[in-house]
Write an enzyme that holds these catalytic residues in place. Sequence first.
Site, PDB file in Angstrom:
ATOM      1  N   ASP A 106      -4.397 -24.953 -23.775  1.00  0.00           N
ATOM      2  CA  ASP A 106      -3.486 -24.118 -25.032  1.00  0.00           C
ATOM      3  C   ASP A 106      -4.719 -23.630 -25.811  1.00  0.00           C
ATOM      4  OD1 ASP A 106      -1.235 -23.052 -26.538  1.00  0.00           O
ATOM      5  OD2 ASP A 106      -0.684 -25.659 -27.426  1.00  0.00           O
ATOM      6  N   ASN A 144       7.088 -18.869 -21.601  1.00  0.00           N
ATOM      7  CA  ASN A 144       5.800 -17.817 -22.047  1.00  0.00           C
ATOM      8  C   ASN A 144       6.310 -16.255 -21.912  1.00  0.00           C
ATOM      9  OD1 ASN A 144       3.078 -19.848 -20.802  1.00  0.00           O
ATOM     10  ND2 ASN A 144       4.400 -19.724 -23.410  1.00  0.00           N
TER      11      ASN A 144
END
Length: 261
Positions: free
Chosen positions: A33, A81
Amino acid sequence: MPLQASGEKRIISEGKKLTDPQKLPEHVAIIMDGNGRWARRRGMDRVRGHRVGAESVREVVRASRELGIHWLTLYAFSEENWKRSKFEIRALMKLLRQFLKSELEEMLQNGIRLQAIGRITKLDAKTREILADTIEKTAKNREMVLTLALSYGGRQEILDAFRSLASQIQEQTLAPEEITEEAISRSLYTSSMPDPDLLIRTSGEYRVSNFLLWQIAYAEMYVTPTLWPDFRKEEFLCAIEDYRKRERRFGATSEQVASKA
Ligand code: FPP
């Protein structure tokens, strides 16, 4: 990663262990991330963060192979996503295709088998084709398994497992009392894999973000504020060293663990 950076093929040396192999995690899973923040802080486009992040992927894969970690699982694209802009999704898929093409030779030279978990059918045809091709070409490799979680969601995976178990019950090939923890594990996308020993998360967020929800029940966690594009071999080795110092009790006491050892 240029495969032949100095005119020579890069072969990761067999048996060259960077840390004491004792207590190495067998399976490391990573939530990568912070690519967007890394880029934003530099006034760059998010995609630039992903591109530099792909370099971190290469370093971590190499380091894992050098250490002798057998299973490495990377959260490369979550079910959530898909909410991102078409532009970013397209860029991520292109990066993935480039990565698969550029790393094939090195994976073959180093015995790395590629596999993917998630709802792969949701990926575009071109990406699926390269993915399938890489999986097939590396299928006989035995030294390490690199698993990419793509269009992956932990809840979706558990849901798919429930559906599969429910239809087996409906077909009377499974009795309700045969639904055990092992039967559930066998119904997940990760059926052939051990559970992660170590879960690494970059960018300082204390969340598991729908990643391997069932499988991380007893995983040790390593959370670092480092953003993924800056997470390179050195910090990966720190995470491994940190793991090696932990005492894994699996619900037992320290004394019980010591007497078993
Ligand atoms: C999270 O950062 C990362 C992703 C959504 C994608 C991960 C992709 C890569 C590391 C690059 C390519 C991967 C491979 C396998 C070649 P973010 O965009 O959520 O960052 P932010 O939270 O700072 O916005």
